[in-house]
Write a protein that holds these residues in place. Structure first.
Motif, PDB file in Angstrom:
ATOM      1  N   ARG A 100      42.691 -26.309  12.477  1.00  0.00           N
ATOM      2  CA  ARG A 100      42.274 -27.724  12.548  1.00  0.00           C
ATOM      3  C   ARG A 100      41.000 -27.871  13.367  1.00  0.00           C
ATOM      4  O   ARG A 100      40.117 -28.661  13.022  1.00  0.00           O
ATOM      5  CB  ARG A 100      43.399 -28.565  13.143  1.00  0.00           C
ATOM      6  N   ALA A 101      40.872 -27.087  14.459  1.00  0.00           N
ATOM      7  CA  ALA A 101      39.678 -27.168  15.299  1.00  0.00           C
ATOM      8  C   ALA A 101      38.441 -26.701  14.523  1.00  0.00           C
ATOM      9  O   ALA A 101      37.379 -27.324  14.605  1.00  0.00           O
ATOM     10  CB  ALA A 101      39.858 -26.326  16.563  1.00  0.00           C
ATOM     11  N   VAL A 102      38.584 -25.624  13.759  1.00  0.00           N
ATOM     12  CA  VAL A 102      37.459 -25.118  12.962  1.00  0.00           C
ATOM     13  C   VAL A 102      37.070 -26.134  11.886  1.00  0.00           C
ATOM     14  O   VAL A 102      35.885 -26.397  11.655  1.00  0.00           O
ATOM     15  CB  VAL A 102      37.802 -23.748  12.336  1.00  0.00           C
ATOM     16  N   ALA A 103      38.059 -26.709  11.221  1.00  0.00           N
ATOM     17  CA  ALA A 103      37.778 -27.706  10.188  1.00  0.00           C
ATOM     18  C   ALA A 103      37.073 -28.922  10.783  1.00  0.00           C
ATOM     19  O   ALA A 103      36.128 -29.460  10.185  1.00  0.00           O
ATOM     20  CB  ALA A 103      39.071 -28.118   9.497  1.00  0.00           C
ATOM     21  N   HIS A 104      37.514 -29.343  11.963  1.00  0.00           N
ATOM     22  CA  HIS A 104      36.884 -30.497  12.621  1.00  0.00           C
ATOM     23  C   HIS A 104      35.438 -30.171  12.985  1.00  0.00           C
ATOM     24  O   HIS A 104      34.530 -30.985  12.762  1.00  0.00           O
ATOM     25  CB  HIS A 104      37.679 -30.878  13.875  1.00  0.00           C
ATOM     26  N   ALA A 141      32.022 -31.952  11.619  1.00  0.00           N
ATOM     27  CA  ALA A 141      31.033 -32.550  12.519  1.00  0.00           C
ATOM     28  C   ALA A 141      29.646 -31.962  12.257  1.00  0.00           C
ATOM     29  O   ALA A 141      28.646 -32.693  12.254  1.00  0.00           O
ATOM     30  CB  ALA A 141      31.443 -32.312  13.974  1.00  0.00           C
ATOM     31  N   ALA A 142      29.580 -30.660  12.018  1.00  0.00           N
ATOM     32  CA  ALA A 142      28.288 -30.034  11.733  1.00  0.00           C
ATOM     33  C   ALA A 142      27.700 -30.564  10.425  1.00  0.00           C
ATOM     34  O   ALA A 142      26.500 -30.821  10.329  1.00  0.00           O
ATOM     35  CB  ALA A 142      28.442 -28.520  11.670  1.00  0.00           C
ATOM     36  N   THR A 143      28.552 -30.723   9.425  1.00  0.00           N
ATOM     37  CA  THR A 143      28.094 -31.262   8.142  1.00  0.00           C
ATOM     38  C   THR A 143      27.555 -32.681   8.316  1.00  0.00           C
ATOM     39  O   THR A 143      26.501 -33.030   7.755  1.00  0.00           O
ATOM     40  CB  THR A 143      29.253 -31.259   7.122  1.00  0.00           C
TER      41      THR A 143
END
Length: 147
Positions: free
Chosen positions: A69-73, A77-79
């Motif tokens: 979940r942290a990586v997906a978040h 955010a980067a996108t």
């Protein structure tokens, strides 16, 4: 009563043919009661280890889900940041993409040979081909006269 990791293991160990190896290193015959006790103790330790494995598996699964979940978040955010930057500065975005494409293109394609290099390579190849048809003493004579 389940044993825990790190708990002391009994000093008697079951050996071959139902023998018990004691502290003194001598083998003694085990009674049925001692065998049953040793088997029961080993079963308790095995049960405790299985419980610990199940607990660790659950903990690892929870930690993996949390990390996912942290990586997906972070990716989201980067996108969003890149999208906002491109919308705010479209000219610079196109310029940066063009520069990156140019650099990648230059790195992936080997530089072309110049015309003199190509001519020398063709001449060298032709001379080697001709030398293969001449007797070895003639080739050696030509090489010594060129040097």
């Amino acid at each position: 009563m389940a044993a825990k990791i790190g708990e002391k293991v009994p000093l008697a160990v079951v050996g071959k043919n139902g023998t018990k190896v004691g502290d003194d290193g001598q083998e003694n015959m085990m009674t049925n009661e001692e065998r049953q006790t040793a088997i029961q103790h080993l079963n308790e330790q095995l049960k405790a280890l299985r419980e610990q494995v199940e607990t660790l598996s659950g903990s690892l699964a929870r930690m993996g889900n949390k990390a996912g979940r942290a990586v997906a978040h972070s990716a989201g955010a980067a996108t969003d940041t890149v999208t906002t930057t491109v919308r705010t500065y479209p000219f610079y975005a196109v310029l940066a993409a063009s520069a990156a494409a140019f650099v990648l293109g230059r790195l992936s394609v080997p530089p072309a040979q110049s015309t003199p290099d190509r001519a020398y390579d063709q001449l060298r190849h032709r001379l080697r081909d001709l030398a293969s048809h001449l007797p070895p003493n003639v080739v050696d004579s030509i090489r010594s006269s060129i040097r």
